[in-house]
Design an enzyme around this catalytic site. Structure first.
Site, PDB file in Angstrom:
ATOM      1  N   PRO A  13      30.645  22.855  66.045  1.00 26.38           N
ATOM      2  CA  PRO A  13      30.562  22.639  67.433  1.00 26.38           C
ATOM      3  C   PRO A  13      29.301  22.853  68.261  1.00 26.38           C
ATOM      4  O   PRO A  13      28.861  23.864  68.084  1.00 26.38           O
ATOM      5  CB  PRO A  13      31.941  23.173  68.032  1.00 26.38           C
ATOM      6  CG  PRO A  13      31.996  24.402  66.985  1.00 26.38           C
ATOM      7  CD  PRO A  13      31.351  24.142  65.768  1.00 26.38           C
ATOM      8  N   ASN A  14      29.027  21.879  68.893  1.00 25.48           N
ATOM      9  CA  ASN A  14      27.847  21.792  69.851  1.00 25.48           C
ATOM     10  C   ASN A  14      26.438  21.783  69.407  1.00 25.48           C
ATOM     11  O   ASN A  14      25.561  21.654  70.155  1.00 25.48           O
ATOM     12  CB  ASN A  14      27.930  23.376  70.871  1.00 25.48           C
ATOM     13  CG  ASN A  14      29.235  23.490  71.449  1.00 25.48           C
ATOM     14  OD1 ASN A  14      29.858  22.333  72.207  1.00 25.48           O
ATOM     15  ND2 ASN A  14      29.933  24.456  71.393  1.00 25.48           N
ATOM     16  N   ARG A  21      20.660  21.786  74.539  1.00 28.26           N
ATOM     17  CA  ARG A  21      21.581  22.830  74.706  1.00 28.26           C
ATOM     18  C   ARG A  21      20.637  24.093  74.914  1.00 28.26           C
ATOM     19  O   ARG A  21      20.019  24.522  73.915  1.00 28.26           O
ATOM     20  CB  ARG A  21      22.434  22.812  73.484  1.00 28.26           C
ATOM     21  CG  ARG A  21      23.444  24.069  73.565  1.00 28.26           C
ATOM     22  CD  ARG A  21      24.348  24.245  72.061  1.00 28.26           C
ATOM     23  NE  ARG A  21      24.831  25.212  72.185  1.00 28.26           N
ATOM     24  CZ  ARG A  21      25.623  25.977  71.154  1.00 28.26           C
ATOM     25  NH1 ARG A  21      25.253  25.463  69.867  1.00 28.26           N
ATOM     26  NH2 ARG A  21      26.249  26.960  71.249  1.00 28.26           N
ATOM     27  N   TYR A  26      17.859  28.261  71.870  1.00 29.67           N
ATOM     28  CA  TYR A  26      18.197  27.453  70.583  1.00 29.67           C
ATOM     29  C   TYR A  26      16.781  26.587  70.534  1.00 29.67           C
ATOM     30  O   TYR A  26      16.792  25.746  69.319  1.00 29.67           O
ATOM     31  CB  TYR A  26      19.363  26.515  70.433  1.00 29.67           C
ATOM     32  CG  TYR A  26      20.690  27.361  70.608  1.00 29.67           C
ATOM     33  CD1 TYR A  26      20.949  28.050  69.383  1.00 29.67           C
ATOM     34  CD2 TYR A  26      21.546  27.105  71.590  1.00 29.67           C
ATOM     35  CE1 TYR A  26      22.229  28.934  69.534  1.00 29.67           C
ATOM     36  CE2 TYR A  26      22.877  28.062  71.455  1.00 29.67           C
ATOM     37  CZ  TYR A  26      23.002  28.827  70.537  1.00 29.67           C
ATOM     38  OH  TYR A  26      24.022  29.498  70.760  1.00 29.67           O
ATOM     39  N   ASN A  78      26.164  26.178  59.080  1.00 25.97           N
ATOM     40  CA  ASN A  78      26.197  26.788  60.520  1.00 25.97           C
ATOM     41  C   ASN A  78      27.560  26.202  61.167  1.00 25.97           C
ATOM     42  O   ASN A  78      27.458  24.951  61.794  1.00 25.97           O
ATOM     43  CB  ASN A  78      24.850  26.372  61.211  1.00 25.97           C
ATOM     44  CG  ASN A  78      24.771  27.058  62.644  1.00 25.97           C
ATOM     45  OD1 ASN A  78      25.665  27.665  63.038  1.00 25.97           O
ATOM     46  ND2 ASN A  78      23.584  26.814  63.460  1.00 25.97           N
ATOM     47  N   ALA A  81      30.270  28.083  67.006  1.00 25.01           N
ATOM     48  CA  ALA A  81      31.221  29.218  67.420  1.00 25.01           C
ATOM     49  C   ALA A  81      32.522  29.486  66.387  1.00 25.01           C
ATOM     50  O   ALA A  81      32.860  30.630  66.427  1.00 25.01           O
ATOM     51  CB  ALA A  81      31.997  28.599  68.651  1.00 25.01           C
ATOM     52  N   GLU A 103      25.105  31.002  54.887  1.00 24.29           N
ATOM     53  CA  GLU A 103      25.663  30.761  56.209  1.00 24.29           C
ATOM     54  C   GLU A 103      24.487  30.791  56.965  1.00 24.29           C
ATOM     55  O   GLU A 103      23.289  31.774  56.662  1.00 24.29           O
ATOM     56  CB  GLU A 103      26.662  32.158  56.596  1.00 24.29           C
ATOM     57  CG  GLU A 103      26.705  32.181  58.165  1.00 24.29           C
ATOM     58  CD  GLU A 103      27.446  33.446  58.290  1.00 24.29           C
ATOM     59  OE1 GLU A 103      27.876  34.155  57.548  1.00 24.29           O
ATOM     60  OE2 GLU A 103      27.779  33.736  59.617  1.00 24.29           O
ATOM     61  N   HIS A 105      22.278  30.733  60.873  1.00 26.32           N
ATOM     62  CA  HIS A 105      22.092  30.400  62.389  1.00 26.32           C
ATOM     63  C   HIS A 105      20.733  30.404  62.864  1.00 26.32           C
ATOM     64  O   HIS A 105      19.730  30.948  62.432  1.00 26.32           O
ATOM     65  CB  HIS A 105      22.961  31.927  63.079  1.00 26.32           C
ATOM     66  CG  HIS A 105      24.398  31.847  62.684  1.00 26.32           C
ATOM     67  ND1 HIS A 105      25.443  31.278  63.068  1.00 26.32           N
ATOM     68  CD2 HIS A 105      24.837  32.665  61.535  1.00 26.32           C
ATOM     69  CE1 HIS A 105      26.427  31.712  62.468  1.00 26.32           C
ATOM     70  NE2 HIS A 105      26.261  32.771  61.551  1.00 26.32           N
ATOM     71  N   ARG A 112      23.053  39.319  70.443  1.00 28.41           N
ATOM     72  CA  ARG A 112      23.483  38.621  71.460  1.00 28.41           C
ATOM     73  C   ARG A 112      24.862  39.385  71.717  1.00 28.41           C
ATOM     74  O   ARG A 112      24.949  40.382  71.413  1.00 28.41           O
ATOM     75  CB  ARG A 112      23.859  37.101  70.915  1.00 28.41           C
ATOM     76  CG  ARG A 112      22.423  36.473  70.810  1.00 28.41           C
ATOM     77  CD  ARG A 112      22.384  35.054  70.246  1.00 28.41           C
ATOM     78  NE  ARG A 112      23.011  34.300  71.473  1.00 28.41           N
ATOM     79  CZ  ARG A 112      23.533  33.023  71.447  1.00 28.41           C
ATOM     80  NH1 ARG A 112      23.410  32.574  70.095  1.00 28.41           N
ATOM     81  NH2 ARG A 112      24.102  32.428  72.511  1.00 28.41           N
TER      82      ARG A 112
HETATM   83  C1  DQA Z   1      24.884  29.813  66.491  1.00 28.15           C
HETATM   84  C2  DQA Z   1      25.130  31.085  67.122  1.00 28.15           C
HETATM   85  C3  DQA Z   1      26.819  31.106  67.293  1.00 28.15           C
HETATM   86  O1  DQA Z   1      27.130  32.448  67.861  1.00 28.15           O
HETATM   87  C4  DQA Z   1      26.908  29.937  68.347  1.00 28.15           C
HETATM   88  O2  DQA Z   1      28.247  29.790  69.073  1.00 28.15           O
HETATM   89  C5  DQA Z   1      26.302  28.612  68.183  1.00 28.15           C
HETATM   90  C6  DQA Z   1      25.094  28.507  67.363  1.00 28.15           C
HETATM   91  C7  DQA Z   1      23.555  29.834  66.069  1.00 28.15           C
HETATM   92  O3  DQA Z   1      23.074  28.844  65.382  1.00 28.15           O
HETATM   93  O4  DQA Z   1      22.710  30.514  66.465  1.00 28.15           O
HETATM   94  O5  DQA Z   1      26.936  27.423  68.482  1.00 28.15           O
HETATM   95  O6  DQA Z   1      25.635  29.499  65.379  1.00 28.15           O
END
Ligand code: DQA
Length: 148
Positions: A13-14, A21, A26, A78, A81, A103, A105, A112
Site C-alpha cells: 500500500p501507498n 509521497r 522516500y 516491500n 505498512a 524483504e 524497505h 523511525r
Molecule cells: C516502507 C516502510 C513502512 O513503514 C511504510 O509503511 C511504507 C514504506 C519503506 O519502504 O520504507 O509504506 O516499507
C-alpha cells in the site's frame, strides 16, 4: 513466456504514490523508476521480473500464492505498512520453499517510529535490505541472483 528465471517484485500500500509521497523520507523516485531499475538489474543476470502492486492485503497474499504455484526464482517484497500488521502475509511467505524471499524497505524502519520497528515478514524472509532507497531493490535483485 520467457524461459528466464522470474522474480516477483511485489509492492504494498501507498507505494504506487512514490515520487509524490513524503519525498523527504522516500525520495522522488517513482514506482515505475524502481520497476525499470529492477528489470534492468535482473536482465544483467539473465533473469526477468514480474511486477505487482496493490493497496489490498488479500491481493498481495494471492500474488505470493501465484509465485509459489509458478515456481518463480525469488520474491522481493516491500509490503509497506502491512509489514507491521499482516499475519496473512507472514503466513503466505511461510509457505514459500526453495526460493529466496527478500524483504525490502526504502527507509530504515528502525530509525523511525516505534510501530515500524517490528516486521511480520522478517522471520519468514531469507534476508532483509532496508534504508538504501531505491538501491534496496537493486541489492535485493542481486541477492536473489547470487542465491540461486
Ligand atoms: C516502507 C516502510 C513502512 O513503514 C511504510 O509503511 C511504507 C514504506 C519503506 O519502504 O520504507 O509504506 O516499507
Amino acid at each position: 513466456m520467457s524461459d528466464q528465471p522470474e522474480i516477483l517484485v511485489v509492492n504494498g500500500p501507498n507505494l504506487n504514490r512514490l515520487g509524490m509521497r513524503e519525498p523527504e523520507i522516500y525520495g522522488t523516485t517513482t514506482l515505475a523508476d524502481i520497476e525499470a531499475l529492477c528489470q534492468n538489474e535482473a536482465q544483467k543476470h539473465g533473469m526477468t521480473c514480474r511486477f505487482m502492486q496493490s493497496n489490498i492485503e488479500g491481493e498481495l497474499t494471492t500474488a505470493i500464492h501465484q509465485a509459489i504455484d509458478d515456481k518463480l526464482a525469488g520474491i522481493v517484497i516491500n509490503a509497506g505498512a502491512y509489514t507491521h500488521t499482516s499475519v496473512a502475509l507472514h503466513d503466505a511467505l511461510a509457505m514459500v520453499e526453495n526460493m529466496p524471499v527478500i524483504e525490502v524497505h526504502l527507509s530504515n524502519i528502525h530509525q523511525r517510529e516505534e510501530f515500524r520497528h517490528h516486521s511480520y515478514l522478517s522471520s519468514v524472509s531469507t534476508g532483509v535490505i532496508l534504508g538504501f532507497g531505491a538501491t534496496s531493490y537493486r541489492l535485493a535483485i542481486n541477492a536473489i541472483a547470487d542465491h540461486i
